[in-house]
Structure formats: structure tokens, C-alpha cells
Design an enzyme around this catalytic site. Sequence first.
Site, PDB file in Angstrom:
ATOM      1  N   ASP A  32       0.839  -1.210   0.000  1.00 45.12           N
ATOM      2  CA  ASP A  32       0.000   0.000   0.000  1.00 45.12           C
ATOM      3  C   ASP A  32       0.865   1.248   0.000  1.00 45.12           C
ATOM      4  O   ASP A  32       0.709   2.147   0.829  1.00 45.12           O
ATOM      5  CB  ASP A  32      -0.966   0.004   1.192  1.00 45.12           C
ATOM      6  CG  ASP A  32      -2.029   1.093   1.049  1.00 45.12           C
ATOM      7  OD1 ASP A  32      -2.770   1.332   2.024  1.00 45.12           O
ATOM      8  OD2 ASP A  32      -2.095   1.731  -0.018  1.00 45.12           O
TER       9      ASP A  32
ATOM     10  N   ASP B  26       4.458   1.736   7.544  1.00 45.45           N
ATOM     11  CA  ASP B  26       3.356   0.759   7.497  1.00 45.45           C
ATOM     12  C   ASP B  26       3.468  -0.258   6.374  1.00 45.45           C
ATOM     13  O   ASP B  26       2.474  -0.695   5.816  1.00 45.45           O
ATOM     14  CB  ASP B  26       2.023   1.514   7.420  1.00 45.45           C
ATOM     15  CG  ASP B  26       1.859   2.380   8.651  1.00 45.45           C
ATOM     16  OD1 ASP B  26       1.746   3.599   8.500  1.00 45.45           O
ATOM     17  OD2 ASP B  26       1.921   1.817   9.763  1.00 45.45           O
TER      18      ASP B  26
HETATM   19  C1  LIG Z   1       5.432   6.865  13.392  1.00 44.62           C
HETATM   20  N1  LIG Z   1       4.338   7.829  13.263  1.00 44.62           N
HETATM   21  C2  LIG Z   1       3.082   7.345  12.944  1.00 44.62           C
HETATM   22  C3  LIG Z   1       2.010   8.216  12.763  1.00 44.62           C
HETATM   23  C4  LIG Z   1       0.641   7.710  12.455  1.00 44.62           C
HETATM   24  C5  LIG Z   1      -0.438   8.231  13.200  1.00 44.62           C
HETATM   25  C6  LIG Z   1      -1.709   7.752  12.938  1.00 44.62           C
HETATM   26  N2  LIG Z   1      -1.967   6.814  12.009  1.00 44.62           N
HETATM   27  C7  LIG Z   1      -0.937   6.312  11.289  1.00 44.62           C
HETATM   28  N3  LIG Z   1      -1.244   5.333  10.315  1.00 44.62           N
HETATM   29  N4  LIG Z   1      -1.462   5.803   9.055  1.00 44.62           N
HETATM   30  C8  LIG Z   1      -1.702   4.956   8.047  1.00 44.62           C
HETATM   31  C9  LIG Z   1      -1.734   3.529   8.266  1.00 44.62           C
HETATM   32  C10 LIG Z   1      -1.987   2.675   7.188  1.00 44.62           C
HETATM   33  C11 LIG Z   1      -2.007   1.300   7.385  1.00 44.62           C
HETATM   34  C12 LIG Z   1      -2.285   0.393   6.190  1.00 44.62           C
HETATM   35  C13 LIG Z   1      -2.484  -1.049   6.623  1.00 44.62           C
HETATM   36  C14 LIG Z   1      -1.101   0.461   5.234  1.00 44.62           C
HETATM   37  C15 LIG Z   1      -3.544   0.853   5.462  1.00 44.62           C
HETATM   38  C16 LIG Z   1      -1.792   0.773   8.654  1.00 44.62           C
HETATM   39  C17 LIG Z   1      -1.543   1.641   9.726  1.00 44.62           C
HETATM   40  F1  LIG Z   1      -1.342   1.103  10.938  1.00 44.62           F
HETATM   41  C18 LIG Z   1      -1.517   3.042   9.548  1.00 44.62           C
HETATM   42  C19 LIG Z   1      -1.281   3.987  10.625  1.00 44.62           C
HETATM   43  O1  LIG Z   1      -1.106   3.653  11.814  1.00 44.62           O
HETATM   44  C20 LIG Z   1       0.384   6.758  11.458  1.00 44.62           C
HETATM   45  C21 LIG Z   1       1.453   6.213  10.542  1.00 44.62           C
HETATM   46  O2  LIG Z   1       1.874   4.951  10.972  1.00 44.62           O
HETATM   47  C22 LIG Z   1       2.232   9.611  12.896  1.00 44.62           C
HETATM   48  C23 LIG Z   1       3.502  10.088  13.215  1.00 44.62           C
HETATM   49  N5  LIG Z   1       3.849  11.427  13.359  1.00 44.62           N
HETATM   50  C24 LIG Z   1       3.052  12.522  13.331  1.00 44.62           C
HETATM   51  C25 LIG Z   1       3.606  13.792  13.627  1.00 44.62           C
HETATM   52  C26 LIG Z   1       2.795  14.901  13.578  1.00 44.62           C
HETATM   53  N6  LIG Z   1       1.494  14.764  13.256  1.00 44.62           N
HETATM   54  C27 LIG Z   1       1.005  13.530  12.995  1.00 44.62           C
HETATM   55  N7  LIG Z   1       1.749  12.421  13.016  1.00 44.62           N
HETATM   56  C28 LIG Z   1       4.573   9.168  13.406  1.00 44.62           C
HETATM   57  O3  LIG Z   1       5.730   9.595  13.699  1.00 44.62           O
END
Ligand SMILES: Cn1cc(-c2ccnc(-n3ncc4cc(C(C)(C)C)cc(F)c4c3=O)c2CO)cc(Nc2ccncn2)c1=O
Length: 265
Positions: free
Chosen positions: A129, A147
Amino acid sequence: KDHWEVDPQELTLGEELGSGQFGLVLEGMWREKKVAVKMTREECMSDDEFKEEALVMTKLSHSKLVQLYGVCTQHSPMCLVFEFMENGCLSDYLRARKGQLSQDVMLGMCLDVSEGMAYLESSNFIHRDLAARNCLVSHDHEVKVSDFGMTRFVLDDQYTSSQCSKFPVKWSAPEVIRYSKFSSKSDVWSFGVLMWEVYSEGRLPYENRSNAEVVESLNAGLRLLKPRLAPDAVHLLMEWCWKEKPEDRPSFALLVHELASLSNI
Ligand SMILES: Cn1cc(-c2ccnc(-n3ncc4cc(C(C)(C)C)cc(F)c4c3=O)c2CO)cc(Nc2ccncn2)c1=O
């Protein structure tokens, strides 16, 4: 205790970063480092297979992949401790900086992702993805792939089968849409769309067209047009990534070479 196991006592949890695909993602501190902590919701993810997979993910380590530091699997909800990427996801970052990103920065972003993907390709690991929304930005425009491989744990079949609404058709190679045939060459197709996203400053590909219309136009041999900001040489690479037959597409190793040579011009 496995050395990838993080002791929850050492974790300090902070603000919510977003409710990801699998549950809550919180900012946190672990051993004086800023981290992102993903709490997995039982109903969204199959637990057991995820545990040993998480351990595989801890073995994938590259400067252009968002690093998994460790896991807390001894209680539920399980949590995954990642390196923190302070500028959030690439698609939001591009949209917020319309008109402010130089040619060098845009090319550098594509190069960063191709390097991370070339490492996954060499490790025979398929992302499944790849898209700007699944890449993250650290300080000064550095982009890392996030991811990877996580789609296999999504229990929501609205997302996993190509006929359903949540499937990322606009980033999927024809063989993935038709036969769910994932490979590093289908990741290369998605990378071509990601390059289009970067040079389109985060616009949605095939803007207002439905998934069905996109499938039809792909079958007719139509492809995304060159974004205004993209040099011809970069557009040529995009079109190479969108060859109908997977074997006609470049490898990520070759894409790294091509993009690196463009950035040295
Ligand atoms: C490591 N990390 C993760 C995130 C973050 C936050 C929320 N959702 C996600 N997401 N986003 C997308 C996602 C997509 C998947 C697929 C299975 C491929 C569809 C599976 C996930 F598990 C995620 C996930 O957890 C992430 C991405 O894993 C945000 C960060 N940083 C910031 C900083 C400032 N503002 C927002 N986020 C960061 O440093």
C-alpha cells in the site's frame, strides 16, 4: 524476554497523533527518545500472526524506513513503538506546502522513498500500500516509508478486496486489481503514482473519477498526465513504472540509480 519487547513501564504516553488504521497512535517518550506508539485494537487486527510479523518488521532496518523500535505483546492492547516523524504524513505535508517546495526537494523526496523501497525489494518484502499517505516526514523534508506489509493484518475486508470501496485502486497495478497479484513490481507501479502525488503537491490522482472509471481508463491504456511541476525526465520514469506488464517496469534499484543521476545534474 525477547529483546524486542519494550517494557511498558519505560513508556510515557502523550498526545494523540491520529487514529490509524488499527487503532490509536500516541506521541510518547521511550528511553529519552520521542516515539510514536500504536495501540492495536483487537477487533481490527489478528493478534497472533501479527506478533511474529512484528518481529520480522523489527529486522527490517534502513534510514528511509520508519523504524520499529519494539513491541509490547505481553498484554492487550498490544503496542508498537516506532521512531517519531515530527512532520506527519507526506500527503498532508505536500498539501500544506503548495508552491513552497523546490525542484530539488521534490526530487529528494522521490529519491528517499525509492531508497527505502529498494531496501524492501532487496529483502523480498512487499509494501502492498505504497502511497504518499503511507510515508512520513521527519525534520527538513526527509521522507521515510511507513506501514509496510501492514495490510495483511487488516481484518476489514472492505479494505482488502479490490472490488470494495476502501481498496486503493488509484495506486494499484492492473494485476493487483484483477488478480490480487502483489509483487515488488506492483509496489513500483504505486511508486509511480507517489511520484505523481509529490509533483502534484499532494493532489488526489484522477481527482474526481470513481475507482470503476479509473480501472476503465487504465484498461484503455490511459495514464496520469505529467504534473505541471514535473520535469520530462521524471515523467518518463513515472510512465515506465506504469507499464502494463510487471516485467517491463524498472526495479527500485534501477529507479534509485535514475533518480540519483537526475539529482546530480
Ligand atoms: C510513526 N508515526 C506514525 C504516525 C501515524 C499516526 C496515525 N496513524 C498512522 N497510520 N497511518 C496509516 C496507516 C496505514 C495502514 C495500512 C495497513 C497500510 C492501510 C496501517 C496503519 F497502521 C496506519 C497507521 O497507523 C500513522 C502512521 O503509521 C504519525 C507520526 N507522526 C506525526 C507527527 C505529527 N502529526 C502527525 N503524526 C509518526 O511519527
